[in-house]
Design an enzyme around this catalytic site. Structure first.
Site, mmCIF file in Angstrom:
data_model
loop_
_atom_site.group_PDB
_atom_site.id
_atom_site.type_symbol
_atom_site.label_atom_id
_atom_site.label_comp_id
_atom_site.label_asym_id
_atom_site.label_seq_id
_atom_site.Cartn_x
_atom_site.Cartn_y
_atom_site.Cartn_z
ATOM 1 N N ASP A 263 0.409 -1.064 0.497
ATOM 2 C CA ASP A 263 0.217 0.240 0.333
ATOM 3 C C ASP A 263 1.189 0.712 -0.128
ATOM 4 O O ASP A 263 1.997 1.318 0.433
ATOM 5 C CB ASP A 263 -0.733 -0.245 1.060
ATOM 6 C CG ASP A 263 -0.364 0.592 2.609
ATOM 7 O OD1 ASP A 263 0.823 -0.447 2.819
ATOM 8 O OD2 ASP A 263 -1.007 1.293 3.387
ATOM 9 N N GLU B 129 -0.352 -0.076 5.773
ATOM 10 C CA GLU B 129 0.960 -0.268 6.783
ATOM 11 C C GLU B 129 0.709 1.595 6.738
ATOM 12 O O GLU B 129 0.808 1.992 7.453
ATOM 13 C CB GLU B 129 1.913 -0.415 6.565
ATOM 14 C CG GLU B 129 3.363 -0.250 6.928
ATOM 15 C CD GLU B 129 4.046 1.660 7.405
ATOM 16 O OE1 GLU B 129 4.576 1.785 7.706
ATOM 17 O OE2 GLU B 129 4.053 2.143 6.317
#
Length: 454
Positions: free
Chosen positions: A92, A156
């Site tokens: 991500d 994250e």
């Protein structure tokens, strides 16, 4: 085995690495469905799973984590009796922010001035490519000498804790003798660095309400309490005149004893405008690695274009507080919440919502794995010795892994050196750094396997 075969193999694999990173960067994998479709993250997760399967990993799985995102897991068995190493990265990314300010499309890998530009090139899709390069080089030079687990996180950047909670619920999954977190970076390009500390983080949203609805500023302004003005005053209470973070009850005078960060270098890396002062006191290393730091990362207010002459009834801001080692993030959250509640002016009604939280981290750089890493870096970066530095950012998973597996050795390396401008516009990665760190990781795995056999 000498460094030469590994380095030559990695060099030969770099065109493939660029092509794969281009594919990964093209996924708009921001783990916030309010900004980008969830399908983009799902597609990126699928790409990672397919890549692990193609490399011979078994047990490849898309893990549905409690925050609604997916982490990708795979296991590659090693020789009998070999140690197991967990390799971490996240797929991500941060949103592109001010997209018009990008010199090339943020989700299109573009080569310019010897660097590869695009969101996630360094943080941390490049970390995934680094792991793949290292493993492929080892397979081409005698085989992977350790068991390898790979975990690629899907949220994250949002700090929502999905993988942490999943790991706590399935503690057997990520057990390893050593853990390489591929989400840090060298102090500067060409200087091999392991990260010894991470600041933790707490994220809060604060809302101030003062009126039942907006009012005409000519008719009511001057007596009616303006929520936006109250918010400005409240946020100003979080910093001293010199810019030092001031949260009631939170100490901010610790010192950093390791590698120092000259102010001139920091000004250049941070692209501080001429004549503008740095904020805070102490050394730069003190300020960014050893002390708390508050940042207002978002504020809801009327845009200048289309603004009306109104007294605002409500205002909202999102606040990030970086928490250094030696502090508890939960306690820092309580202190920040109490500060916001007590400093709101004019009796404004205060609502505080916690958005995310992660504990700070301190690695044991005296552990045997660091000896293997130092030797690997010495060979991959000729003429340079491994340095240890702090990192002002947060990787909440580190503390979860340290608590779950207290015997595991945790090392932090990666591609996020200052020129990478992670989280900013025009993020980029140095292909030379990617190549050298892939060599480093491959040599580390060889060294670590040999040290455990001995």
């Amino acid at each position: 085995m000498t460094a030469r075969p590994i380095s030559e193999t990695v060099a030969s694999l770099m065109p493939r690495a660029k092509a794969e990173l281009s594919e990964l960067v093209a996924f708009q994998s921001v783990a916030d469905p309010a900004q980008f479709p969830k399908s983009e993250c799902e597609a990126a997760a699928g790409w990672v799973a397919d890549a692990l399967t193609a490399e011979g990993f078994g047990d490849v799985a898309l893990l549905d984590t409690p925050d609604g995102t997916q982490s990708v897991y795979g296991y590659l068995p090693g020789p009998a009796g070999a140690p197991t190493v967990l390799l971490y990265a996240h797929y991500d990314v941060q949103p592109p922010l001010d997209e018009p300010a990008w010199l090339s499309p943020p989700f299109e890998l573009t080569e310019r001035d010897g660097r590869w530009f695009g969101r996630g090139t360094a943080d941390c899709k490049g970390g995934l490519i680094m792991h793949l390069l290292a493993l492929r080089a080892l397979k081409a030079n005698g085989g992977v000498p350790v068991g390898v687990k790979v975990i690629a996180e899907g949220s994250e950047e949002q700090g929502t804790g999905g993988l942490e909670r999943y790991a706590e619920e399935h503690p057997e999954l990520l057990v390893a003798d050593a853990i390489v977190i591929g989400d840090a970076g060298n102090f500067r390009v060409g200087l091999p660095t392991v990260t010894a500390t991470l600041r933790g983080m707490t994220m809060l949203r604060v809302t101030l309400d003062t009126l039942e609805g907006n009012l005409h500023s000519g008719q009511f302004g001057g007596a009616a309490p303006d929520a936006l003005a109250a918010m400005i005053q409240l946020l100003a209470s979080l910093r001293a005149e010199d810019g030092t973070t001031t949260v009631d009850g939170l100490a901010g005078d610790a010192s950093w004893d390791g590698l120092q960060y000259p102010e001139e270098d920091f000004r250049k890396d941070a692209k501080v405008l001429d004549g503008v002062e740095l904020i805070g006191s102490g050394t730069v290393a003190d300020r960014i690695w050893a002390r708390p730091s508050v940042t207002v990362i978002g504020i809801d207010c009327p845009p200048v274009v289309g603004a009306t002459p109104s007294v605002q009834a409500s205002a909202r801001a999102q606040i990030s507080l970086r928490v250094p080692p030696g502090h508890d993030a939960a306690e820092a959250t309580k202190l920040l919440t109490a500060h916001l509640e007590s400093h709101a002016p004019w009796g404004a009604r205060v609502t505080v919502e916690q958005v995310g939280q992660g504990q700070p981290f301190r690695a044991d750089v005296t552990s045997p794995a660091y000896t293997s890493m130092a030797a690997a870096m010495r060979m991959a970066f000729p003429g340079e010795e491994m340095q240890t530095a702090g990192m002002g950012g947060s990787i909440p998973l580190c503390n979860t892994l340290a608590q779950l597996y207290p015997e595991s050795e945790i090392l932090l390396i990666g591609l996020s050196e200052p020129e990478a401008q992670i989280h900013a516009v025009n993020e980029s990665v140095s292909p030379e750094e990617l190549e050298r760190l892939a060599v480093t990781e491959a040599l580390f795995l060889q060294n670590y396997a040999a040290s455990r056999q001995g």
